[in-house]
Write an enzyme that holds these catalytic residues in place. Structure first.
Site, short mmCIF file in Angstrom:
data_model
loop_
_atom_site.label_atom_id
_atom_site.label_comp_id
_atom_site.label_asym_id
_atom_site.label_seq_id
_atom_site.Cartn_x
_atom_site.Cartn_y
_atom_site.Cartn_z
N ASN A 159 -10.12 -0.99 -0.17
CA ASN A 159 -8.66 -0.81 -0.11
C ASN A 159 -8.06 -1.20 -1.47
OD1 ASN A 159 -5.91 -1.04 0.32
ND2 ASN A 159 -6.07 -2.24 2.21
N HIS A 195 -3.90 6.49 3.66
CA HIS A 195 -4.20 5.25 2.94
C HIS A 195 -5.61 4.79 3.30
CE1 HIS A 195 -4.15 1.31 1.34
NE2 HIS A 195 -3.93 0.69 2.47
N CYS A 242 0.82 -1.22 0.00
CA CYS A 242 0.00 0.00 0.00
C CYS A 242 0.84 1.26 0.00
CB CYS A 242 -0.92 0.01 1.21
SG CYS A 242 -1.95 -1.45 1.27
N1 ACO Z 1 -18.06 -10.76 8.45
C1 ACO Z 1 -18.46 -11.17 9.68
N2 ACO Z 1 -17.60 -11.56 10.64
C2 ACO Z 1 -16.28 -11.50 10.34
C3 ACO Z 1 -15.80 -11.07 9.09
C4 ACO Z 1 -16.75 -10.71 8.13
N3 ACO Z 1 -16.40 -10.28 6.89
N4 ACO Z 1 -14.45 -11.11 9.10
C5 ACO Z 1 -14.09 -11.54 10.32
N5 ACO Z 1 -15.19 -11.78 11.07
C6 ACO Z 1 -15.26 -12.26 12.44
C7 ACO Z 1 -14.01 -13.03 12.86
O1 ACO Z 1 -14.10 -14.37 12.46
C8 ACO Z 1 -14.05 -12.85 14.35
O2 ACO Z 1 -14.99 -13.78 14.88
P1 ACO Z 1 -14.67 -14.54 16.28
O3 ACO Z 1 -14.58 -13.45 17.29
O4 ACO Z 1 -15.85 -15.43 16.43
O5 ACO Z 1 -13.36 -15.24 16.05
C9 ACO Z 1 -14.62 -11.45 14.55
O6 ACO Z 1 -15.30 -11.13 13.32
C10 ACO Z 1 -13.58 -10.38 14.84
O7 ACO Z 1 -12.50 -10.53 13.91
P2 ACO Z 1 -11.32 -9.50 13.86
O8 ACO Z 1 -10.34 -9.93 12.81
O9 ACO Z 1 -10.80 -9.30 15.25
O10 ACO Z 1 -12.10 -8.17 13.39
P3 ACO Z 1 -11.57 -6.71 13.27
O11 ACO Z 1 -12.44 -5.79 14.04
O12 ACO Z 1 -10.09 -6.60 13.52
O13 ACO Z 1 -11.82 -6.36 11.73
C11 ACO Z 1 -10.51 -6.15 9.72
C12 ACO Z 1 -11.17 -7.10 10.72
C13 ACO Z 1 -11.62 -5.35 9.07
C14 ACO Z 1 -9.77 -6.96 8.69
C15 ACO Z 1 -9.53 -5.18 10.45
O14 ACO Z 1 -8.74 -5.92 11.34
C16 ACO Z 1 -8.63 -4.39 9.53
O15 ACO Z 1 -9.08 -3.51 8.80
N6 ACO Z 1 -7.30 -4.61 9.60
C17 ACO Z 1 -6.27 -3.78 8.95
C18 ACO Z 1 -6.24 -3.89 7.46
C19 ACO Z 1 -5.09 -3.06 6.93
O16 ACO Z 1 -4.94 -1.89 7.28
N7 ACO Z 1 -4.22 -3.63 6.12
C20 ACO Z 1 -3.00 -2.94 5.74
C21 ACO Z 1 -2.96 -2.49 4.38
S1 ACO Z 1 -3.40 -3.73 3.21
C22 ACO Z 1 -2.03 -3.99 2.14
O17 ACO Z 1 -0.92 -3.61 2.41
C23 ACO Z 1 -2.32 -4.77 0.91
#
Ligand code: ACO
Length: 330
Positions: A284, A254, A113
């Site tokens: 993203n 970003h 990114c």
């Molecule tokens: N729908 C419903 N539930 C979901 C989904 C979904 N799409 N995805 C995950 N869950 C569930 C998980 O299984 C978990 O369930 P559990 O508690 O029963 O195990 C729960 O939701 C919480 O999961 P988390 O991963 O802790 O959720 P979080 O609030 O962290 O959100 C997300 C996930 C959106 C991916 C977030 O962590 C995020 O945006 N991370 C950063 C992404 C980023 O900035 N990447 C860097 C750049 S990308 C690049 O360089 C290409």
């Protein structure tokens, strides 16, 4: 002589992938996606549309807005993690051919990114060392090709698109690319990775069956480090240049997740009206995210000549970067 940001352009594929579409593909809901990410929609390239096509279309716009001829471009830098081909030819060479340009350097950079901001820093260095005069810097991604649409943790996040800029020169510091900071820490590589397809895990029947050529992410770990790093990076670049948030016209972070952007914005106490947000409609788009966001506000008439932009990026590697850039486009 200073490097100067002369124009911005973008291309957004026509096809949309909404949260309601994703509800039919994986166990998720529109409510969960909006609440956790702010994303409502992403654009997806056609099957026969590849990264270089998106980049070519964005570049045509940037070149025309800069008012230069293609023959005046001295270098093409393409930032991407979804190149047309894994090893060669580079996507930048293919873009050059599509633009009808040859006999100049063209190459890709891989910084996830952060790729566009990495590219800007290279362009700034090339221009200020008087090696080249006009540089086409592109961030382009067809992330849908490396996204696992059976993994609800990642498939809700990513979209396709491209942004491009022409970087030229000026003798006026108040129209320049004032400062750019880029960095990395490879110890976090495993948190955001496409495990197969490279020489460590060459593609095989087994890697395909185990879906190892798609992006894997430990989202929650990435989230926490992203907020911390993005905030620190902005504080550092502002302090180094004796500026505060009040001096900034547009904060362009970003576009990974609305909650990350809000968290960083709140910590820095930036005005929401100055914070560029496009994650809700594009998702993203990795290296394309910042130039696509910039182009969005340019086309709305909210980015004008002389505006000081603060860029802030974070991605796989981990890589990160920030920039203080005066917009010198028409
Ligand atoms: N729908 C419903 N539930 C979901 C989904 C979904 N799409 N995805 C995950 N869950 C569930 C998980 O299984 C978990 O369930 P559990 O508690 O029963 O195990 C729960 O939701 C919480 O999961 P988390 O991963 O802790 O959720 P979080 O609030 O962290 O959100 C997300 C996930 C959106 C991916 C977030 O962590 C995020 O945006 N991370 C950063 C992404 C980023 O900035 N990447 C860097 C750049 S990308 C690049 O360089 C290409």
């Amino acid at each position: 002589m200073y490097a100067s940001f002369l124009s911005i352009g973008a291309y957004v594929p026509k096809k949309c992938l909404t949260n309601n579409d994703l509800e039919k593909m994986v166990d998720t809901s529109d409510e969960w996606i909006v609440q956790r990410t702010g994303i409502k929609n992403r654009h997806i390239a056609d099957d026969d549309e590849v990264t270089s096509d998106l980049a070519y279309k964005a570049s045509e716009v940037a070149i025309s807005r800069a008012g230069i001829k293609k023959e005046e471009i001295d270098v093409i830098i393409c930032a991407t993690i979804s190149p047309d081909y894994l090893c060669m030819p580079s996507t930048a060479c293919i873009i050059a051919d599509k633009l009808g340009i040859k006999n100049i350097p063209a190459f890709d950079i891989s910084a996830a990114c952060s790729g566009f901001v990495y590219g800007l820093n290279m362009a700034k260095a090339f221009i200020e060392s008087k090696i080249y005069k006009n540089i086409l810097v592109i961030g382009a991604e067809k992330l849908s090709a490396i996204t696992d649409y059976t993994d609800r943790g990642t498939c809700i996040l990513f979209g396709d698109g491209a942004g491009a800029a022409i970087i030229g020169s000026t003798d006026d510091k108040s129209k320049s690319i004032l400062d750019i900071h880029i960095s990395s820490d490879g110890k976090y590589g495993d948190l955001l990775i496409t495990p197969a397809g490279g020489v460590k895990n060459p593609s095989s029947l087994e890697t395909v069956e185990n879906r190892l050529s798609f992006m894997k992410m430990k989202g929650n770990d990435v989230f926490k480090i992203a907020v911390r790093t993005l905030t620190k990076d902005v504080k550092d670049i502002l302090a180094k240049n004796s500026l505060t948030g009040d001096d900034i016209d547009l904060f362009i972070p970003h576009q990974a997740n609305y909650r990350i952007i809000e968290s960083v914005r709140n910590k820095l106490k930036f005005d929401p009206n100055k914070t560029v947000l496009t994650v809700q409609k594009y998702g993203n788009t990795s290296a394309a995210s910042i130039p696509m966001a910039m182009n969005d506000w340019y086309e709305k008439g909210k980015l004008k000549n002389g505006n000081l932009m603060l860029l802030d990026t974070f991605g796989g590697g981990f890589t990160w970067g920030s920039g203080l850039v005066y917009f010198n486009g028409k």
